[in-house]
Enzyme design. Structure first.
Site, PDB file in Angstrom:
ATOM      1  N   PHE A 101       0.858  -1.182   0.000  1.00 46.88           N
ATOM      2  CA  PHE A 101       0.000   0.000   0.000  1.00 46.88           C
ATOM      3  C   PHE A 101       0.905   1.247   0.000  1.00 46.88           C
ATOM      4  CE2 PHE A 101      -2.438   3.107   2.596  1.00 46.88           C
ATOM      5  CZ  PHE A 101      -3.653   3.083   1.938  1.00 46.88           C
ATOM      6  N   ASN A 195      -3.143   0.707  10.526  1.00 48.27           N
ATOM      7  CA  ASN A 195      -3.903   1.309   9.426  1.00 48.27           C
ATOM      8  C   ASN A 195      -4.397   0.129   8.586  1.00 48.27           C
ATOM      9  OD1 ASN A 195      -4.950   2.823   7.364  1.00 48.27           O
ATOM     10  ND2 ASN A 195      -2.959   3.273   6.424  1.00 48.27           N
ATOM     11  N   PRO A 196      -5.537  -0.447   8.970  1.00 45.53           N
ATOM     12  CA  PRO A 196      -5.948  -1.716   8.350  1.00 45.53           C
ATOM     13  C   PRO A 196      -6.604  -1.518   6.978  1.00 45.53           C
ATOM     14  CG  PRO A 196      -7.583  -1.019   9.940  1.00 45.53           C
ATOM     15  CD  PRO A 196      -6.516   0.035   9.952  1.00 45.53           C
TER      16      PRO A 196
HETATM   17  N1  GLN Z   1       0.730   0.475   7.495  1.00 41.81           N
HETATM   18  C1  GLN Z   1       0.890   0.732   6.098  1.00 41.81           C
HETATM   19  C2  GLN Z   1       0.495   2.164   5.785  1.00 41.81           C
HETATM   20  O1  GLN Z   1      -0.195   2.798   6.553  1.00 41.81           O
HETATM   21  C3  GLN Z   1       0.088  -0.251   5.251  1.00 41.81           C
HETATM   22  C4  GLN Z   1      -1.381  -0.175   5.467  1.00 41.81           C
HETATM   23  C5  GLN Z   1      -2.144  -1.249   4.710  1.00 41.81           C
HETATM   24  O2  GLN Z   1      -1.538  -2.109   4.053  1.00 41.81           O
HETATM   25  N2  GLN Z   1      -3.438  -1.213   4.814  1.00 41.81           N
HETATM   26  O3  GLN Z   1       0.864   2.673   4.764  1.00 41.81           O
END
Ligand code: GLN
Length: 290
Positions: A101, A195-196
């Site tokens: 991400f 940050n799911p």
């Molecule tokens: N923790 C990472 C970010 O905030 C990835 C988050 C995710 O893969 N949903 O960029």
């Protein structure tokens, strides 16, 4: 008589900008000029202002080749960060590709809150769930003096990138592959940050092509209502986090913050609040574990 040197109009910085702006416009891009400026800034490793100071400079054949392939990829909506394999987060550069991400500026609010509640020299145990590129875990490791940071992700490919980023930034993070929806984790944590993937499955089709076609699906959606990770963390955090510790969770827009707030059991948590990001959007849910 000597022939005049024919200048290739499309190798000078300014000519490239003008040509490519038009090319992006014709292909339906709104910020056409910005698109080419961003690519050139990366290729020439300079700031926007320098592009205009160096307007008369010609790109090398090698750089022109790279630039043309980048323009073609961008026209197909591939995110700039994947094309340049780089993304800035909290003032640092992270390597990214389509296995992770792309870090977003909104998530920097989570870092600000974490730093405001953690005492910087206190050897805190922090767990970053769904670490992706590792941007949250690594930033905390850089900003805190003596942290004990662990990070997990379901994807081994993402973990490889997170490890590379940790190495590039010279920090130690305890990375492990885990599916937190099934697996558990060691206890005595002082903080969980996450940050799911929170986009509901039925909203996936409405996302921009840049996101929908390129970012890893498992990093965007839980394949369900977008709330699976919050429900799991609500159950798990009281077992893993010491009383008085925190959970900091990023949430989506619209009804999402309220849905997530309602999931948290107020017998298990107190001081539940949602902090807004720099755009003024409710973004980070913060709660104290009882
Ligand atoms: N923790 C990472 C970010 O905030 C990835 C988050 C995710 O893969 N949903 O960029």
């Amino acid at each position: 008589m000597q022939k005049p040197v024919v200048k290739n109009n499309h190798s000078r910085v300014i000519d490239i900008i003008n040509w490519a702006e038009n090319h992006f416009l014709l292909n339906g891009f709104n910020n056409a000029r910005k698109e080419i400026e961003w690519l050139l800034e990366e290729i020439l490793d300079c700031k926007k202002l320098d592009l205009y100071l160096r307007y008369d400079e010609e790109l090398s054949v090698e750089n022109l080749k790279i630039l043309h392939s980048w323009i073609n990829r961008r026209i197909k909506k591939e995110p700039l960060q994947y094309i340049t394999e780089s993304c800035e987060f909290f003032g640092r550069k992270f390597f990214v590709n389509d296995n992770v991400f792309i870090p977003r500026p909104e998530t920097e609010t989570l870092i600000d809150i974490a730093l405001s509640v953690i005492e910087s020299d206190s050897n805190q145990n922090v767990l970053d769930i769904c670490t992706g590129s590792g941007c949250i875990a690594i930033t905390l490791a850089k900003e805190l003096n003596n942290p004990n940071i662990s990070a997990i992700d379901i994807s081994n490919k993402a973990l490889d990138i997170a490890m590379l980023n940790a190495k590039n930034h010279d920090v130690y993070i305890n990375f492990e592959q885990k599916n937190i929806l099934i697996d558990t984790y060691k206890n005595k944590l002082d903080m969980i940050v996450c940050n799911p993937p929170y986009i509901p499955m039925n909203e996936m089709d409405s996302l921009m092509d840049d996101v929908k076609l390129y970012e890893p699906r498992i990093a965007l959606t839980d394949g369900s209502d977008g709330l699976s990770f919050y429900k799991r963390i609500n159950d798990l955090a009281p077992l893993l986090v010491v009383p008085g510790g925190y959970i900091l969770l990023e949430v989506g827009l619209n009804q999402h913050p309220q849905f997530v707030k309602d999931i948290l059991d107020d017998k298990l948590y107190s001081q539940i609040e949602i902090v807004s990001d720099l755009n003024g959007d409710p973004r980070i849910l913060k709660a104290l574990v009882n």
